[in-house]
Design an enzyme around this catalytic site. Structure first.
Site, PDB file in Angstrom:
ATOM      1  N   LYS A  54      54.503  61.184  -6.756  1.00  0.00           N
ATOM      2  CA  LYS A  54      52.615  61.261  -6.431  1.00  0.00           C
ATOM      3  C   LYS A  54      52.919  60.552  -5.078  1.00  0.00           C
ATOM      4  CE  LYS A  54      52.562  55.919  -7.815  1.00  0.00           C
ATOM      5  NZ  LYS A  54      52.106  55.280  -9.070  1.00  0.00           N
ATOM      6  N   TYR A 284      39.378  49.115  22.927  1.00  0.00           N
ATOM      7  CA  TYR A 284      37.647  48.253  22.686  1.00  0.00           C
ATOM      8  C   TYR A 284      37.228  47.203  22.481  1.00  0.00           C
ATOM      9  CZ  TYR A 284      36.787  53.342  22.302  1.00  0.00           C
ATOM     10  OH  TYR A 284      36.856  55.017  22.384  1.00  0.00           O
TER      11      TYR A 284
HETATM   12  C1  PLP Z   1      53.373  54.928  -8.911  1.00  0.00           C
HETATM   13  C2  PLP Z   1      53.837  54.067 -10.501  1.00  0.00           C
HETATM   14  C3  PLP Z   1      55.676  53.651 -10.711  1.00  0.00           C
HETATM   15  C4  PLP Z   1      55.958  53.837  -9.720  1.00  0.00           C
HETATM   16  O1  PLP Z   1      56.178  52.089  -9.348  1.00  0.00           O
HETATM   17  P1  PLP Z   1      56.694  51.207  -8.213  1.00  0.00           P
HETATM   18  O2  PLP Z   1      57.003  50.106  -7.968  1.00  0.00           O
HETATM   19  O3  PLP Z   1      56.888  52.218  -7.023  1.00  0.00           O
HETATM   20  O4  PLP Z   1      58.374  51.958  -8.661  1.00  0.00           O
HETATM   21  C5  PLP Z   1      56.089  54.270 -11.431  1.00  0.00           C
HETATM   22  N1  PLP Z   1      54.944  53.781 -12.965  1.00  0.00           N
HETATM   23  C6  PLP Z   1      53.456  54.144 -12.804  1.00  0.00           C
HETATM   24  C7  PLP Z   1      52.972  54.191 -13.516  1.00  0.00           C
HETATM   25  C8  PLP Z   1      53.033  53.946 -11.535  1.00  0.00           C
HETATM   26  O5  PLP Z   1      51.551  54.465 -11.514  1.00  0.00           O
END
Ligand code: PLP
Length: 406
Positions: A54, A284
């Site tokens: 994702k 800045y």
């Molecule tokens: C993002 C996510 C993961 C992965 O989590 P990590 O801690 O990055 O391994 C797994 N399951 C769900 C439902 C997620 O949203």
């Protein structure tokens, strides 16, 4: 040592340049991704591995990372949104693929048509069934139970009803319950008791589903910290994101100690280097002033590139030394105080020298964790927020068997 003059702004074909020759890049080591997948698969075995890609693979690039992960033994891919899953399908990736975060605007019909598995917490079920009818194809569904995180997932009170309805639709041939899953809340803090409570709730939900006749292919609960610290959360499949990218989910435990290799290096070249007198204000607000005569280096990355504006003090490595950013981080640039180099009197300028914000941490190099500390956030956010303004460059690509590029 001398450095070449800073290079021009525009390269007609950046892909033809070696990564190190570019002005700004996030260099993604696909061999590190493959190494991390192999390691996590060994840890999780006999459970399978879902590579969570994702958010453009936490900023690493969803398509190249997905391909590398699959080539190294991941069996599944995971995204939050159906749109992210469809982009992977559009790139020709055919592996089992789950998307779990929807709205009433989500395109369930496209997901069914593309063979994307759909996470279902309750309200989605009617939409999924409507999509299956429209597509004349059974939907592949993973029922989600909330075991304590308080985000999506059916409550245990609603679980019985959801499972019953899903099974009725399965009997009608409109869907198949492929998976049952939940998500952990505190697995990055292994001493906390809530993971045990979530595990117990998950087992209860599985028992209810079993009694209702559900026979899922995969039961899944663990994220990266669960995978690494709690074998009892592995079930049939682990969903790993952070670990895939080689980063540690645990405070005070480095990637290397977990057998992981950070895959992303964010680097640029110094764009200006000049001697300044004592008391020179920087950036800045003039929140920083040089303590004595010194030399300032200008680093052409800023918050538009995803460097957190709040992260003054974050390290930039030039010539083997980690210098903290001084003064305010601006949209395009930030400044390091190199100490007196006396460039004007014949000292060596660092103009054009490579400047690394973070990478694999070898040889004392800066890490995403250093930037997380400076920004008051975690390493997840540091890599994920590197913006599209920074070109991704891939190294150690593996040619596919058919000769096409991975
Ligand atoms: C993002 C996510 C993961 C992965 O989590 P990590 O801690 O990055 O391994 C797994 N399951 C769900 C439902 C997620 O949203």
């Amino acid at each position: 040592m001398t450095y070449p003059a800073a290079t021009g702004d525009f390269r007609p074909d950046p892909a033809a340049q070696p990564a190190y020759a570019e002005e700004r890049s996030a260099v993604i080591d696909l061999e590190a991704i493959r190494h991390n997948v192999r390691h996590l698969a060994a840890v999780a075995s006999p459970a399978q591995v879902m590579a969570v890609v994702k958010a453009d693979a936490y900023g690493h690039g969803a398509v190249p990372v997905a391909r590398a992960a699959l080539s190294a033994g991941a069996n599944w891919l995971g995204t939050a949104h159906i749109s992210e899953a469809l982009a992977l399908r559009a790139a020709g990736i055919e592996a089992p693929l789950l998307a779990w975060l929807h709205t009433p605007e989500s395109n369930f019909a496209a997901a069914v048509a593309a063979g994307v598995d759909i996470g279902c917490s309750g309200w989605e079920l009617e939409r999924i069934v409507a999509a299956a009818r429209e597509q004349e194809r059974p939907a592949r569904v993973h029922l989600k139970v909330d075991t304590g995180l308080g985000r999506n997932g059916a409550t245990l009170e609603a679980w019985d009803g959801l499972v019953g309805e899903a099974m009725e639709y399965q009997d009608q041939g409109l869907l198949r319950v492929v998976g049952i899953f939940s998500h952990l809340a505190v697995a990055d803090e292994p001493e906390r008791p809530e993971t045990d409570e979530q595990l117990a709730a998950f087992r209860e939900a599985l028992a209810i589903a079993r009694d209702a006749g559900v026979d899922p292919e995969v039961r899944h609960l663990a994220n990266t910290p669960g995978t690494l610290s709690r074998p009892d959360t592995h079930f049939d499949l682990v969903r790993v994101g952070l670990g895939l990218y080689g980063l540690s989910p645990f405070e005070g435990q480095r990637s290397e100690e977990l057998g992981l290799r950070p895959a992303m290096t964010v680097r640029t070249v110094v764009s200006h280097c000049k001697d300044v007198p004592a008391g020179q204000g920087v950036s800045y607000g003039l929140n920083y002033r040089t303590g004595g005569a010194s030399t300032l280096g200008l680093i052409p990355l800023g918050y538009a590139d995803g460097v957190p504006r709040i992260a003054t003090g974050g390290p930039v490595r030039v010539d083997g030394v980690n210098y903290p950013v001084v003064g305010r981080i601006a949209m395009d640039q930030m400044v390091i105080d190199l100490g007196p180099l006396n460039v004007s009197a014949g000292g060596t300028s660092v103009l054009g020298a490579e400047a690394v914000l973070f990478g694999n941490g070898d040889d004392g190099g800066p890490t995403a964790e250093d930037w997380a500390r400076a920004a008051g956030t975690n390493n997840y956010e540091i890599v994920t927020r590197i913006s599209p303004r920074v070109p991704r460059r891939y190294i150690n690509e593996e040619p596919a068997r058919d000769g096409s590029r991975p």
